[in-house]
Scaffold this active site. Structure first.
Site, short mmCIF file in Angstrom:
data_model
loop_
_atom_site.label_atom_id
_atom_site.label_comp_id
_atom_site.label_asym_id
_atom_site.label_seq_id
_atom_site.Cartn_x
_atom_site.Cartn_y
_atom_site.Cartn_z
CB CYS A 1 -3.59 1.56 7.13
SG CYS A 1 -3.35 3.01 8.15
NE ARG A 2 -4.43 1.49 1.89
CZ ARG A 2 -4.23 2.24 0.81
NH1 ARG A 2 -5.07 2.15 -0.20
NH2 ARG A 2 -3.20 3.05 0.75
CB SER A 3 0.28 -3.57 2.65
OG SER A 3 1.17 -2.68 3.25
CG ASN B 1 4.41 -1.93 5.13
OD1 ASN B 1 5.50 -2.28 5.53
ND2 ASN B 1 3.41 -2.80 5.02
CG ASP C 1 -5.13 6.13 2.52
OD1 ASP C 1 -5.21 5.78 3.71
OD2 ASP C 1 -4.28 6.94 2.10
CB CYS D 1 -0.97 -0.03 1.18
SG CYS D 1 -0.17 -0.04 2.81
P1 4NP Z 1 -1.65 2.73 4.22
O1 4NP Z 1 -2.30 4.05 4.84
O2 4NP Z 1 -1.12 3.12 2.84
O3 4NP Z 1 -2.82 1.81 4.12
O4 4NP Z 1 -0.58 2.29 5.16
C1 4NP Z 1 -1.61 5.27 4.95
C2 4NP Z 1 -0.73 5.47 5.98
C3 4NP Z 1 -0.09 6.67 6.11
C4 4NP Z 1 -0.33 7.69 5.22
C5 4NP Z 1 -1.22 7.49 4.19
C6 4NP Z 1 -1.85 6.28 4.05
N1 4NP Z 1 0.31 8.94 5.37
O5 4NP Z 1 -0.03 9.85 4.63
O6 4NP Z 1 1.18 9.07 6.26
#
Ligand code: 4NP
Length: 160
Positions: free
Chosen positions: A17-19, A15, A130, A12
Site C-alpha cells: 500500500c504505502r511504500s 510493501n 496504514d 512500510c
Molecule cells: P502497507 O499496508 O504496510 O502500507 O503495505 C498493509 C498491507 C498489508 C497488511 C497490513 C498493512 N496486512 O496485514 O496484510
C-alpha cells in the site's frame, strides 16, 4: 547539482500500500524535475514478508494512476544487506521505524528516517498511517502526504 547519486528505499509493513506508492510518487517527481541522474536507485520494501511477489494493492495503484503516477512493483521484504545498499531508508510509521532499527547491522551506511521528517511546515500528519483496513480516503490522504514529503525531501537533501 553535485555529489554522488544516492539510493533511496521506502519501507512500510506489507510493501503493497504505502511504500510502493511512495516509490512511485517519488520516482515520478524526480523524473518531472529531471533529477534522475541524482539517484542510483529508488525502491521499496516491507518489514514483513507476507505479500512478497504480489503487485500493489489495487486501491494504492488506482490512487496513483488517478493522479497520473505510473506504478510497477512487486512486493519485497527488507533484509540486513539492504542497509549497505541504500543511503536513505525512509519509513511510514513508528512501528516500521522500530523494526528497521532492530534490523540495521551495526556500522551499516543507511540512515533511517520517518518520511514525515520532511513534513517541513507541519501541514500534514507526520505519520503515514496504514490504510489497509480503511476506505479510499485513507489512500488519498497518504498520496497527498507522500507527494509533499517527496518535494520537501528533494528541496532539502539535494543541494539544488
Ligand atoms: P502497507 O499496508 O504496510 O502500507 O503495505 C498493509 C498491507 C498489508 C497488511 C497490513 C498493512 N496486512 O496485514 O496484510
Amino acid at each position: 547539482m553535485s555529489g554522488k547519486p544516492i539510493a533511496v528505499a521506502f519501507v512500510c509493513l506489507g510493501n503493497i500500500c504505502r511504500s510502493p506508492m511512495a516509490e512511485a510518487v517519488f520516482s515520478h517527481v524526480v523524473k518531472e524535475k529531471g533529477l534522475q541522474s541524482q539517484f542510483s536507485r529508488i525502491d521499496s520494501f516491507g518489514t514483513g514478508g507476507w505479500h512478497v511477489g504480489q503487485p500493489p494493492d489495487s486501491r494504492s495503484a488506482e490512487t496513483c494512476r488517478k493522479h497520473g503516477v505510473p506504478v510497477n512493483h512487486r512486493a519485497q521484504q527488507i533484509k540486513a544487506r539492504h542497509f549497505d545498499e541504500f543511503n536513505y531508508i525512509i519509513c511510514m510509521d513508528e512501528s516500521n521505524l522500530r523494526n528497521l532499527k532492530r534490523l540495521k547491522p551495526a556500522g551499516s551506511k543507511a540512515e533511517i528516517y520517518l518520511f514525515g521528517h520532511w513534513n517541513t511546515d507541519g501541514k500534514f500528519r507526520e505519520i503515514v498511517d496504514d490504510p489497509y483496513y480503511g476506505g479510499n480516503e485513507g489512500f488519498e490522504y497518504n498520496f497527498k502526504q507522500i507527494s509533499y514529503f517527496s518535494e520537501e525531501f528533494l528541496k532539502n537533501e539535494l543541494q539544488l
